[in-house]
Design a protein around this motif. Structure first.
Motif, PDB file in Angstrom:
ATOM      1  N   THR A  57      22.211  -4.429  -5.631  1.00 55.99           N
ATOM      2  CA  THR A  57      23.351  -4.359  -6.480  1.00 55.99           C
ATOM      3  C   THR A  57      24.508  -4.098  -5.651  1.00 55.99           C
ATOM      4  O   THR A  57      24.534  -2.808  -5.208  1.00 55.99           O
ATOM      5  CB  THR A  57      23.125  -3.303  -7.788  1.00 55.99           C
ATOM      6  OG1 THR A  57      21.973  -3.881  -8.629  1.00 55.99           O
ATOM      7  CG2 THR A  57      24.573  -3.547  -8.662  1.00 55.99           C
ATOM      8  N   LEU A  58      25.559  -4.866  -5.531  1.00 55.67           N
ATOM      9  CA  LEU A  58      26.604  -4.643  -4.688  1.00 55.67           C
ATOM     10  C   LEU A  58      27.763  -4.331  -5.634  1.00 55.67           C
ATOM     11  O   LEU A  58      28.021  -4.915  -6.739  1.00 55.67           O
ATOM     12  CB  LEU A  58      27.029  -5.809  -3.811  1.00 55.67           C
ATOM     13  CG  LEU A  58      25.959  -6.401  -2.882  1.00 55.67           C
ATOM     14  CD1 LEU A  58      26.339  -7.701  -2.072  1.00 55.67           C
ATOM     15  CD2 LEU A  58      25.646  -5.188  -2.013  1.00 55.67           C
ATOM     16  N   ILE A  59      28.557  -3.230  -5.315  1.00 58.16           N
ATOM     17  CA  ILE A  59      29.491  -2.676  -6.166  1.00 58.16           C
ATOM     18  C   ILE A  59      30.757  -2.476  -5.199  1.00 58.16           C
ATOM     19  O   ILE A  59      30.734  -2.038  -3.938  1.00 58.16           O
ATOM     20  CB  ILE A  59      29.139  -1.123  -6.437  1.00 58.16           C
ATOM     21  CG1 ILE A  59      27.959  -1.157  -7.286  1.00 58.16           C
ATOM     22  CG2 ILE A  59      30.326  -0.672  -7.472  1.00 58.16           C
ATOM     23  CD1 ILE A  59      27.295   0.139  -7.506  1.00 58.16           C
ATOM     24  N   ASP A  60      31.666  -2.986  -5.559  1.00 50.97           N
ATOM     25  CA  ASP A  60      33.033  -2.783  -4.794  1.00 50.97           C
ATOM     26  C   ASP A  60      33.563  -1.194  -4.652  1.00 50.97           C
ATOM     27  O   ASP A  60      33.582  -0.748  -5.702  1.00 50.97           O
ATOM     28  CB  ASP A  60      34.272  -3.610  -5.384  1.00 50.97           C
ATOM     29  CG  ASP A  60      34.087  -4.996  -5.138  1.00 50.97           C
ATOM     30  OD1 ASP A  60      33.510  -5.502  -4.402  1.00 50.97           O
ATOM     31  OD2 ASP A  60      34.567  -5.657  -6.059  1.00 50.97           O
ATOM     32  N   ASP A  61      33.869  -1.032  -3.503  1.00 50.05           N
ATOM     33  CA  ASP A  61      33.895   0.734  -3.372  1.00 50.05           C
ATOM     34  C   ASP A  61      35.425   0.686  -4.073  1.00 50.05           C
ATOM     35  O   ASP A  61      36.349   0.425  -3.243  1.00 50.05           O
ATOM     36  CB  ASP A  61      33.653   0.896  -1.616  1.00 50.05           C
ATOM     37  CG  ASP A  61      33.978   2.206  -1.478  1.00 50.05           C
ATOM     38  OD1 ASP A  61      33.533   3.296  -2.499  1.00 50.05           O
ATOM     39  OD2 ASP A  61      34.741   2.905  -0.868  1.00 50.05           O
ATOM     40  N   ASP A  62      35.562   1.897  -4.702  1.00 51.39           N
ATOM     41  CA  ASP A  62      36.894   2.284  -5.230  1.00 51.39           C
ATOM     42  C   ASP A  62      37.202   3.835  -4.644  1.00 51.39           C
ATOM     43  O   ASP A  62      38.091   4.406  -5.031  1.00 51.39           O
ATOM     44  CB  ASP A  62      36.973   2.469  -6.642  1.00 51.39           C
ATOM     45  CG  ASP A  62      35.536   3.268  -7.268  1.00 51.39           C
ATOM     46  OD1 ASP A  62      34.965   3.930  -6.584  1.00 51.39           O
ATOM     47  OD2 ASP A  62      35.489   3.258  -8.237  1.00 51.39           O
ATOM     48  N   GLY A  63      35.986   4.256  -3.687  1.00 47.39           N
ATOM     49  CA  GLY A  63      36.507   5.661  -3.281  1.00 47.39           C
ATOM     50  C   GLY A  63      36.032   6.616  -4.185  1.00 47.39           C
ATOM     51  O   GLY A  63      36.170   7.739  -3.533  1.00 47.39           O
ATOM     52  N   ALA A  64      35.513   6.429  -5.150  1.00 47.09           N
ATOM     53  CA  ALA A  64      34.863   7.398  -5.996  1.00 47.09           C
ATOM     54  C   ALA A  64      33.787   8.127  -5.704  1.00 47.09           C
ATOM     55  O   ALA A  64      32.763   7.552  -4.959  1.00 47.09           O
ATOM     56  CB  ALA A  64      34.930   6.912  -7.452  1.00 47.09           C
ATOM     57  N   THR A  68      24.916  10.560  -8.005  1.00 48.27           N
ATOM     58  CA  THR A  68      23.523   9.885  -8.033  1.00 48.27           C
ATOM     59  C   THR A  68      23.690   8.371  -7.498  1.00 48.27           C
ATOM     60  O   THR A  68      24.795   7.935  -7.532  1.00 48.27           O
ATOM     61  CB  THR A  68      22.819   9.761  -9.489  1.00 48.27           C
ATOM     62  OG1 THR A  68      23.963   9.031 -10.303  1.00 48.27           O
ATOM     63  CG2 THR A  68      22.520  11.056  -9.913  1.00 48.27           C
ATOM     64  N   ARG A  69      22.460   7.670  -7.057  1.00 42.31           N
ATOM     65  CA  ARG A  69      22.694   6.490  -6.564  1.00 42.31           C
ATOM     66  C   ARG A  69      21.274   5.907  -6.907  1.00 42.31           C
ATOM     67  O   ARG A  69      20.264   6.347  -6.582  1.00 42.31           O
ATOM     68  CB  ARG A  69      23.112   6.379  -5.217  1.00 42.31           C
ATOM     69  CG  ARG A  69      23.065   4.876  -4.437  1.00 42.31           C
ATOM     70  CD  ARG A  69      23.001   4.948  -2.963  1.00 42.31           C
ATOM     71  NE  ARG A  69      21.828   5.249  -2.313  1.00 42.31           N
ATOM     72  CZ  ARG A  69      20.951   4.532  -2.144  1.00 42.31           C
ATOM     73  NH1 ARG A  69      20.727   3.089  -2.372  1.00 42.31           N
ATOM     74  NH2 ARG A  69      19.701   4.726  -1.711  1.00 42.31           N
ATOM     75  N   ALA A  70      21.290   4.682  -7.786  1.00 39.50           N
ATOM     76  CA  ALA A  70      20.381   3.942  -7.999  1.00 39.50           C
ATOM     77  C   ALA A  70      19.665   3.236  -6.786  1.00 39.50           C
ATOM     78  O   ALA A  70      20.466   2.550  -5.963  1.00 39.50           O
ATOM     79  CB  ALA A  70      20.339   2.987  -9.045  1.00 39.50           C
ATOM     80  N   ALA A  71      18.447   3.298  -6.273  1.00 39.40           N
ATOM     81  CA  ALA A  71      18.105   2.533  -5.084  1.00 39.40           C
ATOM     82  C   ALA A  71      18.239   1.134  -5.475  1.00 39.40           C
ATOM     83  O   ALA A  71      18.061   0.428  -6.401  1.00 39.40           O
ATOM     84  CB  ALA A  71      16.426   2.686  -5.233  1.00 39.40           C
ATOM     85  N   GLY A  72      18.653   0.384  -4.279  1.00 38.05           N
ATOM     86  CA  GLY A  72      18.893  -0.739  -4.456  1.00 38.05           C
ATOM     87  C   GLY A  72      20.519  -1.199  -4.627  1.00 38.05           C
ATOM     88  O   GLY A  72      21.091  -2.115  -4.710  1.00 38.05           O
ATOM     89  N   SER A  73      21.314   0.036  -5.039  1.00 37.93           N
ATOM     90  CA  SER A  73      22.661  -0.181  -5.239  1.00 37.93           C
ATOM     91  C   SER A  73      23.458   0.282  -3.733  1.00 37.93           C
ATOM     92  O   SER A  73      22.997   1.008  -3.232  1.00 37.93           O
ATOM     93  CB  SER A  73      23.135   0.786  -6.334  1.00 37.93           C
ATOM     94  OG  SER A  73      22.934   2.086  -5.909  1.00 37.93           O
ATOM     95  N   LEU A  74      24.530  -0.514  -3.561  1.00 40.19           N
ATOM     96  CA  LEU A  74      25.297  -0.565  -2.373  1.00 40.19           C
ATOM     97  C   LEU A  74      26.740  -0.584  -2.670  1.00 40.19           C
ATOM     98  O   LEU A  74      27.204  -1.623  -3.048  1.00 40.19           O
ATOM     99  CB  LEU A  74      24.689  -1.343  -1.140  1.00 40.19           C
ATOM    100  CG  LEU A  74      25.408  -1.368   0.003  1.00 40.19           C
ATOM    101  CD1 LEU A  74      25.230  -0.177   0.690  1.00 40.19           C
ATOM    102  CD2 LEU A  74      24.712  -2.539   0.908  1.00 40.19           C
TER     103      LEU A  74
END
Length: 334
Positions: A57-64, A68-74
């Motif tokens: 799961t790719l998430i545009d970085d907003d600097g926040a 927590t981080r779910a395995a597979g998220s980036l």
């Protein structure tokens, strides 16, 4: 960054046609407690995940910050490629993309947006073929930060720093002078204290020549340069062993005597380290104003695109970065 937030680790993918992008998505698939931010082309990661058969799961970085981080998220800081990658075939047109990712990582660390940077391997020749002088990550980050740096490779059992890095063998002797050797030893000593927590680091220094010169019978660099520097720094309180012959410096009895080794050139000590702990060895840059760790291997162009590249060294690099970040946070806490 608040105390409960996960450390924001910048990840660079290195050579787009190498194994780096695949290693990044495999790292993201782990449950490591870090807020990973990949600085690269978003579509490159999507293609790498497909080749690995990995859901990501790719998430545009907003600097926040996040706790927590779910395995597979980036998270992704998108920097576009000049041309789509062809696994195994580096394209010099993407050289500027690679350098832009490194610049963003260094700038983000300097600005406090990232707690550390973890780098995947790049292809120096591809950057040079684009007409850009470039000798490696270590030298690039040193220039970006205006810092004197030292390359170190570390496994859980052994730490090896280098007096010279990517030089042809015939140029090594001339590159080892009293000024540079003293500067290197001061950096290694200071960073072993600051980053690894050794209050009185013990550093073994290898000779340049076989048998450490054998009292001048096999070369004079030890007598002319290395020994005077060691004696000077010992007089200032540093615990320095040597110069030791490289062929016996790594036997178990010797290892008990030191916390790190300073080798005179790249291939003098690294084969020992990599032969016994290749999948657990991490490349880190001492002397930078931020934490930088990396894999201990190259781009593995023959494996690129297969989805079979082993992410162990990159995972080890991320773990070491997290350990160093945690140590630095403890030091600055009141």
């Amino acid at each position: 960054m608040n105390g409960s937030a996960l450390p924001r680790l910048a990840l660079t993918a290195g050579e787009p046609a190498g194994v780096g992008p695949e290693l990044l998505v495999r790292l993201a698939a782990t449950s490591l407690a870090a807020n990973f931010v990949a600085i690269t082309d978003r579509s490159l990661l999507e293609r790498a995940a497909a080749r690995c058969g990995t859901t990501i799961t790719l998430i545009d970085d907003d600097g926040a910050d996040t706790a927590t981080r779910a395995a597979g998220s980036l998270r992704v800081r998108h920097i576009p490629l000049a041309a789509p990658e062809v696994p195994g075939t580096p394209d010099p047109s993407n050289a500027q993309h690679v350098l832009a990712t490194l610049s963003e990582a260094a700038r983000g660390c300097a600005e406090g947006r990232y707690a550390a940077v973890v780098t995947a391997p790049l292809q120096k020749s591809s950057i040079n073929e684009a007409g850009i002088p470039f000798s490696g990550h270590t030298e690039f980050f040193a220039a970006q930060s205006h810092a004197d740096v030292v390359m170190m490779l570390a496994s859980p059992e052994l730490r090896v720093a280098l007096a010279t890095t990517h030089l042809p063998l015939h140029a090594v002797s001339a590159a080892i002078d009293a000024f540079s050797l003293e500067r290197t030893l001061r950096i290694v000593h200071a960073e072993l204290r600051a980053k690894f927590g050794f209050s009185e680091p013990r550093i073994a220094v290898l000779g340049l020549n076989p048998h450490a010169g054998e009292n001048g019978h096999i070369g004079h660099e030890e007598i002319d340069t290395i020994i005077p520097v060691l004696e000077k720094l010992r007089g200032q309180g540093m615990q320095l062993l040597g110069p030791l012959p490289a062929d016996t410096a790594f036997v178990p009895a010797q290892r008990k005597r030191y916390d790190a080794v300073l080798a005179m050139y790249h291939d003098q000590a690294l084969p020992v380290l990599k032969s016994e702990a290749f999948d657990r060895t991490v490349n880190l840059t001492l002397g930078l104003p931020f934490i930088r760790t990396s894999v201990d291997h190259g781009t593995a162009l023959d494996l690129a695109g297969s989805g079979k590249a082993d992410p162990s060294s990159l995972i080890a690099a991320a773990n070491l970065a997290l350990d160093l970040v945690a140590r630095s946070r403890k030091v600055i806490q009141p």
